[in-house]
Design a protein around this motif. Structure first.
Motif, short mmCIF file in Angstrom:
data_model
loop_
_atom_site.label_atom_id
_atom_site.label_comp_id
_atom_site.label_asym_id
_atom_site.label_seq_id
_atom_site.Cartn_x
_atom_site.Cartn_y
_atom_site.Cartn_z
N GLY A 1 -10.31 7.92 2.53
CA GLY A 1 -10.90 9.03 3.28
C GLY A 1 -9.83 9.87 3.95
N GLY A 2 -10.12 11.12 4.10
CA GLY A 2 -9.18 12.01 4.78
C GLY A 2 -8.14 12.57 3.85
N GLU A 3 -7.21 13.31 4.45
CA GLU A 3 -6.19 13.99 3.66
C GLU A 3 -4.82 13.40 3.91
OE1 GLU A 3 -6.31 18.26 3.90
OE2 GLU A 3 -8.49 18.25 4.07
N TYR A 4 -4.08 13.29 2.83
CA TYR A 4 -2.69 12.85 2.89
C TYR A 4 -1.88 13.96 3.56
CZ TYR A 4 1.94 11.44 1.38
OH TYR A 4 3.24 11.07 1.37
N PRO A 5 -0.92 13.66 4.38
CA PRO A 5 -0.32 12.37 4.67
C PRO A 5 -0.90 11.64 5.89
CG PRO A 5 1.14 14.09 5.45
CD PRO A 5 -0.05 14.77 4.81
N LEU A 6 -1.71 12.32 6.72
CA LEU A 6 -2.25 11.63 7.91
C LEU A 6 -3.06 10.40 7.54
CD1 LEU A 6 -3.31 14.56 10.28
CD2 LEU A 6 -1.33 13.03 10.51
N SER A 7 -3.78 10.45 6.44
CA SER A 7 -4.61 9.32 6.04
C SER A 7 -3.79 8.07 5.72
CB SER A 7 -5.44 9.70 4.81
OG SER A 7 -4.59 9.96 3.70
N HIS A 8 -2.49 8.24 5.49
CA HIS A 8 -1.64 7.11 5.14
C HIS A 8 -0.96 6.46 6.35
CE1 HIS A 8 -2.44 8.06 1.07
NE2 HIS A 8 -1.48 7.29 0.59
N ALA A 9 -1.23 6.91 7.53
CA ALA A 9 -0.59 6.34 8.72
C ALA A 9 -1.05 4.91 8.99
CB ALA A 9 -0.86 7.22 9.94
N VAL A 10 -2.28 4.58 8.61
CA VAL A 10 -2.80 3.23 8.87
C VAL A 10 -3.32 2.59 7.58
CG1 VAL A 10 -4.40 1.83 10.25
CG2 VAL A 10 -3.39 3.88 11.25
N LEU A 11 -4.45 3.02 7.07
CA LEU A 11 -5.08 2.33 5.94
C LEU A 11 -4.83 2.95 4.58
CD1 LEU A 11 -8.56 1.27 7.38
CD2 LEU A 11 -6.46 -0.07 7.20
N GLY A 12 -4.35 4.19 4.54
CA GLY A 12 -4.06 4.81 3.26
C GLY A 12 -2.79 4.21 2.68
N GLY A 13 -2.69 4.18 1.39
CA GLY A 13 -1.53 3.60 0.74
C GLY A 13 -1.97 2.54 -0.25
#
Length: 161
Positions: free
Chosen positions: A67-79
């Motif tokens: 959910g959300g847009e990269y790169p903010l979405s990768h700060a915690v659960l994205g990746g």
């Protein structure tokens, strides 16, 4: 679940990715070794339980890793998710630099608006002003951590167990 980010060395990253791809090495074992032998130097940060609200604020309001847009979405659960039973999320060193730059642009007003917009029914925290302050303080610590990780050119592993 308590959340912790680690800025791992290239060797630690290699072992974690190998463990993810090979059935005879367990990600949990590699992670346990990292945690037990961690020599911090400012290259880890605990977000306690605030990681939940932080991810929701930085993504689409849910705990969806996509959910959300990269790169903010990768700060915690994205990746890249490396474990099926609990969160072990990998962000490459190149992505860490982009996440750090994006986090640098997030201010208190923006995060407060995103926090206020979270769906109460889906969020288990108290969702009050004290909870926002807790979220903001942990966000600031996480943002500083990402800056240090980017300067060190390290990948990041987020864990929540």
């Amino acid at each position: 679940m308590l959340g912790v980010h680690f800025a791992v060395t290239a060797e630690q990253e290699r072992f974690l990715l190998l463990a993810n791809d090979e059935s005879d090495i367990e990600v949990g074992d590699v992670l346990e070794d990292i945690e037990e032998n961690w020599d911090d130097g400012g290259l880890s940060v605990s977000s306690d339980k605030a990681w939940d609200a932080i991810h929701r604020c930085l993504s689409d309001g849910s705990l969806d890793p996509d959910g959300g847009e990269y790169p903010l979405s990768h700060a915690v659960l994205g990746g890249r998710h490396l474990h099926e039973e609990y969160y072990v999320v990998h962000v490459t060193a190149a992505e860490v630099r982009e996440v750090a730059e994006a986090l640098h642009r997030v201010d208190r007003v923006w995060l407060r608006q995103r926090f206020g917009a979270m769906d109460d029914a889906d969020y288990n925290g108290p969702h009050d002003e004290e909870d926002f302050e807790y979220t903001w303080e942990n966000f600031v610590d996480m943002r500083k951590f990402y800056e240090r990780a980017a300067k060190s050119r390290r990948a990041v592993i987020f864990t929540a167990t």
